[in-house]
Write an enzyme that holds these catalytic residues in place. Sequence first.
Site, short mmCIF file in Angstrom:
data_model
loop_
_atom_site.label_atom_id
_atom_site.label_comp_id
_atom_site.label_asym_id
_atom_site.label_seq_id
_atom_site.Cartn_x
_atom_site.Cartn_y
_atom_site.Cartn_z
N HIS C 43 7.56 -26.94 30.81
CA HIS C 43 8.88 -28.09 30.18
C HIS C 43 10.22 -27.04 29.29
O HIS C 43 11.36 -27.56 29.92
CB HIS C 43 8.12 -28.75 29.49
CG HIS C 43 9.31 -30.43 29.76
ND1 HIS C 43 9.15 -30.87 30.42
CD2 HIS C 43 9.98 -30.68 28.33
CE1 HIS C 43 10.45 -32.12 29.77
NE2 HIS C 43 11.18 -31.55 28.98
N HIS C 89 12.55 -37.31 34.39
CA HIS C 89 12.00 -37.76 34.02
C HIS C 89 10.81 -38.58 34.37
O HIS C 89 9.99 -39.43 34.63
CB HIS C 89 12.76 -39.20 33.13
CG HIS C 89 12.34 -39.29 31.18
ND1 HIS C 89 12.09 -40.09 30.86
CD2 HIS C 89 11.39 -37.45 30.38
CE1 HIS C 89 11.80 -39.66 29.40
NE2 HIS C 89 11.59 -38.19 29.13
N ASN C 90 10.06 -37.47 35.51
CA ASN C 90 9.49 -37.16 36.51
C ASN C 90 7.70 -38.03 35.78
O ASN C 90 7.77 -39.58 36.40
CB ASN C 90 9.02 -36.22 37.56
CG ASN C 90 10.50 -36.06 38.14
OD1 ASN C 90 11.70 -36.53 38.09
ND2 ASN C 90 10.54 -34.92 38.29
N SER C 529 12.29 -28.97 37.22
CA SER C 529 10.58 -30.26 36.49
C SER C 529 9.87 -29.20 37.75
O SER C 529 9.84 -29.86 38.58
CB SER C 529 10.90 -31.27 36.90
OG SER C 529 9.74 -31.77 37.13
N1 LIG Z 1 18.19 -25.58 36.99
C1 LIG Z 1 18.87 -24.53 36.13
N2 LIG Z 1 20.40 -24.11 36.19
C2 LIG Z 1 21.06 -23.64 35.44
N3 LIG Z 1 20.41 -23.70 33.94
C3 LIG Z 1 19.21 -24.26 33.89
C4 LIG Z 1 18.90 -24.59 35.09
N4 LIG Z 1 17.59 -25.56 34.41
C5 LIG Z 1 17.30 -25.67 32.85
N5 LIG Z 1 18.93 -24.57 33.28
C6 LIG Z 1 19.82 -24.46 31.38
O1 LIG Z 1 18.50 -23.93 30.52
C7 LIG Z 1 18.58 -24.70 29.30
C8 LIG Z 1 17.48 -25.45 29.30
O2 LIG Z 1 17.41 -26.68 29.23
P1 LIG Z 1 16.70 -27.59 29.27
O3 LIG Z 1 15.27 -27.17 28.23
O4 LIG Z 1 16.43 -28.42 29.89
O5 LIG Z 1 17.25 -27.77 27.59
P2 LIG Z 1 17.36 -28.79 26.89
O6 LIG Z 1 16.22 -28.12 25.36
O7 LIG Z 1 18.36 -29.95 25.68
O8 LIG Z 1 16.38 -30.04 27.22
C9 LIG Z 1 20.00 -25.00 29.60
O9 LIG Z 1 21.14 -24.73 28.74
C10 LIG Z 1 19.88 -25.95 30.47
O10 LIG Z 1 20.80 -25.86 30.82
#
Ligand SMILES: Nc1ncnc2c1ncn2[C@@H]1O[C@H](COP(=O)(O)OP(=O)(O)O)[C@@H](O)[C@H]1O
Lengths: 79, 79, 574, 223
Positions: C43, C89-90, C529
Site C-alpha cells: 500500500h 478504498h476497496n 490497489s
Molecule cells: N497509477 C499511478 N499512476 C501515476 N502515479 C501514481 C500511481 N499510483 C501512485 N502514483 C503516485 O505515487 C505516489 C504515491 O502514491 P500514494 O501512496 O497513493 O500517495 P499518498 O502517499 O498521498 O497516499 C503519488 O505521488 C502518486 O501520485
Amino acid sequence: MSETLRRVRVLVRPKEGILDPQGEAVRRALPALGFGGVGSVHVGRLIELEVEDESQVEDMCRRLLANPTIEEYEWEVIG
Amino acid sequence: MSETLRRVRVLVRPKEGILDPQGEAVRRALPALGFGGVGSVHVGRLIELEVEDESQVEDMCRRLLANPTIEEYEWEVIG
Amino acid sequence: MNLEETYRSLGLSDAEYARVRELLGRTPNFLELSLFSVMWSEHCGYKNSRPLLGRFPSEGGRVLQGPGENAGVVEVGEGWALAFKVESHNHPSAVEPYQGAATGVGGIIRDILAMGARPVAVLDSLRFGDPADGRVRYLFREVVRGIGGYGNPVGVPTVGGEVEFAPAYTGNPLVNAMCVGLLRVEDLMRSRAVGVGNRVILLGARTGRDGIHGATFASDELSGESEARRPNVQVGDPFAGKVLIEACLELRRRDLLVALQDLGAAGITSSASEMAAKGGVGIEIETDRVPLREGGMEPWEVMISESQERMLAVVEPERVEEVLKVAARYGLGAAVVGRVADHGELRVLCGGEVAGSVPAEYLADAPAYEREVVEPEYLKEAQRLDVEEIPVPGDFNAVLLRMLSHPNLCSRRSVWEQYDYQVRTNTVVGPGADAAVMRIKGTKLGYAVVTDGRGKWCYLDPEGGGAATVAEAYRNLSCVGAEPVALTNCLNFGSPEKPAVYYQLARSIEGMSRACEALGTPVVSGNVSLYNETSGGAVYPTPVVGMVGVLEDVSCHATPGFGREGDVVAVVGA
Amino acid sequence: MKIGVVIFPGANCDADALYAVERIGAEPVELWHAEPDLKGVDAVILPGGFSYGDYLRPGAIARFSKVMRPLEEFARGGGPTLGVCNGFQVLTEARLLPGALLQNMSLRFVCRTVPVRVEHPDTPWSGACVPGEILHLPVAHNEGNYFAAEETIAQLEDEGRVIFRYLENPNGSRNDIAGICNAERNVVGMMPHPERVSDPLLGSEEGLKVLRSVLEFAGAKVH
Ligand SMILES: Nc1ncnc2c1ncn2[C@@H]1O[C@H](COP(=O)(O)OP(=O)(O)O)[C@@H](O)[C@H]1O
C-alpha cells in the site's frame, strides 16, 4: 477527579404519535430477514455520559440531549 | 396476538476504541452551555420493539439492529 | 514470540528483513520493525507496481506537479490551477461499506488539501458484484450512503462518477474516489520538510488505535490481550474534516506553513518519513506530545495509527504561536509533536529517550519487485471468440428493453440524488451528463472532470482496454466542450504475484500510456490497489481514469439530450 | 443594506449565501458563530450546512453558539431573519419557529430541484414574489421532513404562516410544508436553497427573488 464522576444513561425516544421513519423502516425490514411476529418498533438515541454533578442531567436533557417538541427522555445513574 | 408480545429494549453503542464523533461533539458542546465536569460522552441508538418470540432478538441485533463491525449491543425484556 | 515470527507477522519477507538489517547495519527493535513493515507494505511502498508506473508519460505544458506529491497539479489559466487525484478504498469498504467509503472520500480530500488547494469536486467510481445478491445490494447501498455521508457535510459537491455491476466484483467491491482542488498557482504547497529546527505540528483529530493491525501483534511486548480483538475499522468524522479544511486553508492563506502533508495509510510514520526524505532532512517525533484518544498507547501504536482527520505541518518556530491560534479559533486540535533535524532519520522519542531511529530515505525506498510479463492462457481462449457465431436476435425491441433495464445501463439518478452536487454554487453541469462541468467564480474559465473504467474490456484485452479507458474519458470531456488536459488513475488489480494479473497490470499500463501519448494527456497522479481478490478469484483488471479538461469560456459548454425540435442530429466519427 | 450570514463551524452554504447577497447588490457581512455581535446588519441569514456535523440532531448544538444570543434578540425584535436548510433547523431548535425537522421519509439524503409555490408574499423573504408564484428551488437535506403537532399545523395554516409549499414533496413533510414564518412574520425558515439558484450560468436565478424581497422590505434600492 475521576473518582467523583457518575455514569449516567439517557434514553431519548420519539414522542408518542410522532412519526418515526427509522422505526418504521426497521419494522418493515424484519420480515424479509425471517423475523415474524414483530409489533411496533421505535428507534431513538442512547447517550451515556460521565458527570460530576448529576443534578445537571435533567437540564442537559431538556436543553440539549432531547428536543421536547418531538422527543421524550428518561435518565438514570448507572455507576 | 398482542397479549403475547413482549417489549424488548436494545441499546447499541460504538465499540470501545471506535471513534464516536457524535459523542465527542456533545462532550465539547456541554461546557459552552454551562455544564462543567463532564467526562466521556457516547452516543448510540435505542431501539424498542415488541416481539412474539424473544429468542429471535439476539439474531435481530446481530443481523439488523447493530453493526457488529463497529458497534456492540445489549438487550433486555422490559415488559 | 521470537524476532523471526515478529517480522513475518508484521508482513515482511525474509529477504526484506535481511535488507532492513543490512541497511541499518544492526538488528532493528520492534518499533523500527513496525516502521519498516508499514512503509514497505504494498500500500505505501508500491513494491510491485513502481517499476511499471515509470512508463506513464507525466509531462506536458500545463503540468505544474506530476506524480510524486499528494496530488498532481495542472495550470488552467489566469493564475488558477487544479490539483487532483483518485484513490481506492476497496478493502475497507468490503469490510464496513459505509465507513470505508466515507473515510475514502475524507482521505482523498485531504490529499488535495495538502497541495494548498480548496477541494471543489468529488467523483466516485464504484464496482460491485451482481445486484441480485443481497450482500451486494447492502454493500452498494451503504457505500453510496457513505460517500454522501462524508461528502455532503464536508461541503464538497460530488459531481460525477460511475457505477458498474459484474460478478467479478462480488465480495471485493471497488470504491475509488477522486477529488479536484482549486488553487492559485502561487499557493501551491508541497510536502517537503526543510529548515532544521522548524517545528512539526499535528493538526486535527486525536490519535486512537484506528487501523492498527492489533490481531497480528498478539505478543508479549504489546499491551494486553484485549487489543487483539479490537476492530480494525476507521470511522470518519466529516465535521472534523470540514474544520480541518477551513483551518488549513486559512493557515495557507496567511502563509504560516513551510510544508503540509495529510496522514493516510501508516499515519505519522508515512507522513513524517516522506516529508523528511523529500527534504533531505530528519524528523524527530515525541510520541508523548501526540494528543491521544485512548490511554496506554505505545509509541509504535502512535506512530502507525491511521486515525482520520489529521494533517502534519512543518512550521517555523516563530510562527507556531500563530498557527495554534488559528487552530483554536476553528476548534481544531493542534500540538507541536516534533522538529526538523539534520540527521536524516525518522527518530521516535518517548519520555526523552530514543525509542527508535531509522534513516527516512530507507523507509521511503521500499524494495521493488519486477516480474516477467507472460501472456496468460485465458486470453488466447477469450480472444478466440468468433463474433460471427453470435446469433442475431429475432426481436430487437425486446433486446432494447432488456438493455435499458440492465443494472449497468439504467439511470443513476437514485445514486447521485443522494449526493449534494451543487454546494458552493459552481456546478454548471452536474451528474448525469458525459462529464461534470464546473466554473471558476470571477472568471470565464471552467473545467470538466470525469472518471471512467472498463474492467471487462481490460480483462479481455488488457492493452486495448487500458487505451480504451483513457480514450473514453477523453471523449467524455470533449462531449461537454472541454479540452482534455491531464489525468489521474487508480489501478485496481488482483494479486501481482499471479503471472496473469501481473501481465494485465503491465499491459494495461502500456495501453494507457500509449493512449496518453497519442492524445497528449499526461498522467499527473494516481494510486495502486492490488490484491483485490476473494476465494472466487481476482476482480477484473480495472484501471480507473479520472481526467480533467479546461473550458476557456465555461458558458460555451454542451449538454447531452436533444435540445429543440427541428435541430439537426448528426453522427460524428468512425 | 447589510445582510449578515452566520458562519457555524460546519456550515457549508455560507459562501453561497454570501455570494447570493452580493448578487442582489447588498453588502454581505460574515458573522462568526463564536462572536456575540451582529455588526449592525439589517437582516440575517442562517445558511445551510451541517453546523456541528448535525450530530445529535441538526441544529441542536448550533443554537447555543455565542452569536445566537444577539441573533435571538434581533429576531424577537422584528429583524428580518432567514434560515435556509440547516438554518431552518437551527431556528426550530432555538424555538424561534415552531415544529421540528425529522428525517426524510425515504431515510435518504435528497438533492433535487423541486417546484415550490409561494403562498404568502407578506414576509421580508417572499415580498418580491406574487401569491401562487412557482419557483424551482433545489433541496439538499437528510432531515427536511417538517413536523409539528396538529394544532400547530392548523394554526400555521390559519394564520397564513406557511410561506412556501412543495408541489412535489421530496421528504414527507406535513402539508407539503417547505417554509414557514413566525407569528410576527419577520423570521422565515425554509428547506429549499434560494441562494443556490442565483446565477443564469447554473440554470436560473429564480432564488434571488426570495433574497431580493428583503431589499424591498427595507425600502432599499433594488438592483
Ligand atoms: N497509477 C499511478 N499512476 C501515476 N502515479 C501514481 C500511481 N499510483 C501512485 N502514483 C503516485 O505515487 C505516489 C504515491 O502514491 P500514494 O501512496 O497513493 O500517495 P499518498 O502517499 O498521498 O497516499 C503519488 O505521488 C502518486 O501520485
